[in-house]
Design an enzyme around this catalytic site. Structure first.
Site, short mmCIF file in Angstrom:
data_model
loop_
_atom_site.label_atom_id
_atom_site.label_comp_id
_atom_site.label_asym_id
_atom_site.label_seq_id
_atom_site.Cartn_x
_atom_site.Cartn_y
_atom_site.Cartn_z
N ARG A 197 9.84 1.32 -8.99
CA ARG A 197 9.27 0.08 -8.47
C ARG A 197 10.27 -1.06 -8.50
O ARG A 197 9.92 -2.18 -8.12
CB ARG A 197 8.12 -0.30 -9.37
N LYS A 235 -1.16 4.99 -1.79
CA LYS A 235 -0.21 5.92 -2.43
C LYS A 235 -0.95 6.97 -3.25
O LYS A 235 -0.69 8.16 -3.12
CB LYS A 235 0.76 5.17 -3.37
N ARG A 274 -12.48 -0.63 -3.85
CA ARG A 274 -11.99 0.55 -4.58
C ARG A 274 -12.81 0.79 -5.86
O ARG A 274 -13.17 -0.13 -6.57
CB ARG A 274 -10.53 0.38 -4.97
N ARG A 292 0.01 -9.23 -7.36
CA ARG A 292 0.66 -7.92 -7.25
C ARG A 292 1.38 -7.78 -5.91
O ARG A 292 2.46 -7.18 -5.84
CB ARG A 292 -0.38 -6.80 -7.42
N ARG A 341 -11.15 -1.47 -11.24
CA ARG A 341 -9.99 -1.70 -12.09
C ARG A 341 -9.84 -3.17 -12.45
O ARG A 341 -10.10 -4.04 -11.61
CB ARG A 341 -8.72 -1.22 -11.36
P1 AP5 Z 1 -5.14 3.76 -3.38
O1 AP5 Z 1 -4.78 5.14 -2.95
O2 AP5 Z 1 -5.84 3.60 -4.68
O3 AP5 Z 1 -3.87 2.80 -3.28
P2 AP5 Z 1 -2.53 2.74 -4.13
O4 AP5 Z 1 -1.40 2.55 -3.18
O5 AP5 Z 1 -2.44 3.88 -5.09
O6 AP5 Z 1 -2.81 1.35 -4.87
P3 AP5 Z 1 -2.66 0.95 -6.38
O7 AP5 Z 1 -3.43 -0.32 -6.58
O8 AP5 Z 1 -2.96 2.09 -7.29
O9 AP5 Z 1 -1.16 0.63 -6.41
P4 AP5 Z 1 -0.41 -0.22 -7.37
O10 AP5 Z 1 0.94 0.13 -6.96
O11 AP5 Z 1 -0.72 -1.65 -7.40
O12 AP5 Z 1 -1.01 0.26 -8.80
P5 AP5 Z 1 -0.47 1.26 -9.91
O13 AP5 Z 1 -1.62 1.92 -10.52
O14 AP5 Z 1 0.66 2.05 -9.41
O15 AP5 Z 1 -6.02 3.11 -2.20
C1 AP5 Z 1 -6.58 1.81 -2.34
C2 AP5 Z 1 -8.02 1.79 -1.78
O16 AP5 Z 1 -7.97 1.98 -0.38
C3 AP5 Z 1 -8.90 2.91 -2.34
O17 AP5 Z 1 -10.21 2.39 -2.50
C4 AP5 Z 1 -8.86 3.99 -1.24
O18 AP5 Z 1 -10.04 4.77 -1.21
C5 AP5 Z 1 -8.70 3.15 0.02
N1 AP5 Z 1 -7.88 3.82 1.03
C6 AP5 Z 1 -6.76 4.59 0.82
N2 AP5 Z 1 -6.26 5.02 1.99
C7 AP5 Z 1 -7.06 4.50 2.97
C8 AP5 Z 1 -7.04 4.57 4.41
N3 AP5 Z 1 -6.08 5.25 5.07
N4 AP5 Z 1 -7.99 3.89 5.08
C9 AP5 Z 1 -8.95 3.19 4.42
N5 AP5 Z 1 -9.04 3.09 3.08
C10 AP5 Z 1 -8.09 3.73 2.36
O19 AP5 Z 1 0.10 0.19 -10.95
C11 AP5 Z 1 -0.72 -0.71 -11.65
C12 AP5 Z 1 0.13 -1.60 -12.52
O20 AP5 Z 1 0.83 -0.78 -13.49
C13 AP5 Z 1 1.22 -2.40 -11.84
O21 AP5 Z 1 0.73 -3.61 -11.32
C14 AP5 Z 1 2.22 -2.58 -12.98
O22 AP5 Z 1 1.81 -3.61 -13.84
C15 AP5 Z 1 2.13 -1.28 -13.74
N6 AP5 Z 1 3.12 -0.28 -13.29
C16 AP5 Z 1 2.88 0.95 -12.72
N7 AP5 Z 1 4.01 1.58 -12.43
C17 AP5 Z 1 5.01 0.76 -12.83
C18 AP5 Z 1 6.43 0.86 -12.76
N8 AP5 Z 1 7.06 1.92 -12.22
N9 AP5 Z 1 7.16 -0.18 -13.24
C19 AP5 Z 1 6.56 -1.26 -13.77
N10 AP5 Z 1 5.23 -1.42 -13.83
C20 AP5 Z 1 4.46 -0.42 -13.37
MG MG Z 2 -2.58 4.07 -7.19
#
Ligand code: AP5
Ligand code: MG
Length: 214
Positions: A88, A13, A127, A171, A160
């Site tokens: 979410r 994402k 990552r 997660r 991270r």
């Molecule tokens: P990346 O682009 O970083 O993936 P992502 O989908 O953004 O994954 P996240 O871990 O950031 O998502 P998340 O939803 O768990 O975390 P968030 O920060 O939102 O890609 C991942 C890896 O793969 C990278 O190394 C990239 O280079 C590689 N990659 C990407 N595309 C690729 C491809 N096509 N092929 C190969 N490799 C590829 O949330 C973190 C925490 O915050 C949550 O757990 C929660 O506690 C809290 N939080 C955030 N938002 C909310 C909300 N709305 N409500 C409640 N809690 C929340």
């Molecule tokens: Mg992300």
């Protein structure tokens, strides 16, 4: 263009949202990045959010929703925005729909980046993230030009705290229980677009832009 990104943790994402934001000149709003910036700055919000994030749990809706609803009313969001990691939960989505309706507006697209759970753990373990600007890299799939340094802002790249394998598993289960139902919610609204996120990232981006520009 008002877009939300759906998909499991690690689906890509953030990677796609940054590219989309750059191409269409709209702000990228990531709730995860906002929480991580608050943790780094040791704010009250950061201290509260960290307790949940470190366990792979969602931060409660009441700490999340107002923050996003006020962010999308800032002037840089007039032309559009891309929300990454929000909504979410169904209550978050309902709140966003209501807030947009109150502004005589609506979300245009919900992009669902679809990747199987098996591929996720591998992506997360490689990552590296910039805590300064939120850019993400992968040691094999998307390495930075200089190891450990962000190409965009020169910040240091870190692993991270929530990318440990046991937290990733938690997660993923939270995603299936609480976030996956949003796919049906946006499908019913008629704005869901499914993207195969298992392809290399440039191919995923091509598929996304094709859909957005159709
Ligand atoms: P990346 O682009 O970083 O993936 P992502 O989908 O953004 O994954 P996240 O871990 O950031 O998502 P998340 O939803 O768990 O975390 P968030 O920060 O939102 O890609 C991942 C890896 O793969 C990278 O190394 C990239 O280079 C590689 N990659 C990407 N595309 C690729 C491809 N096509 N092929 C190969 N490799 C590829 O949330 C973190 C925490 O915050 C949550 O757990 C929660 O506690 C809290 N939080 C955030 N938002 C909310 C909300 N709305 N409500 C409640 N809690 C929340
Ligand atoms: Mg992300």
């Amino acid at each position: 263009m008002k877009i939300i990104m759906l998909g499991a943790p690690g689906a890509g994402k953030g990677t796609q949202a940054i590219m989309i934001a750059e191409r269409y000149g709209i702000p990228h709003i990531s709730t995860g990045d906002i929480f991580r910036a608050n943790i780094k700055a040791e704010t009250e919000l950061g201290k509260k959010a960290k307790v949940y994030m470190d366990q792979g749990l969602l931060v409660p809706d009441e700490l999340t929703t107002d923050l996003v609803v006020s962010r999308i009313q800032q002037s840089d969001c007039e032309k559009g925005f891309i929300l990454d990691g929000f909504p979410r939960t169904i209550p978050q989505a309902e709140c966003l729909t209501r807030a947009m309706a109150g502004l005589n507006d609506r979300i245009d697209y919900a992009l669902n980046i679809d990747v199987k759970d098996e591929s996720i753990v591998n992506r997360m373990s490689g990552r590296r993230a910039c805590l300064n600007c939120g850019a993400t890299y992968h040691v094999a799939n998307m390495p930075p030009k200089q190891a450990g340094i962000c190409d965009h802002c020169g910040g240091s790249l870190v692993i991270r705290d929530d990318d440990r394998p046991e937290t990733v598993a938690k997660r993923l289960s939270v995603y299936h229980a609480q976030t996956q139902p949003l796919i049906g919610y946006y499908e019913e609204m008629g704005i869901l677009m499914n993207i195969d996120g298992s392809k290399p990232l440039n191919e995923v981006f091509e598929a996304v832009t094709k859909l957005l520009e159709a």
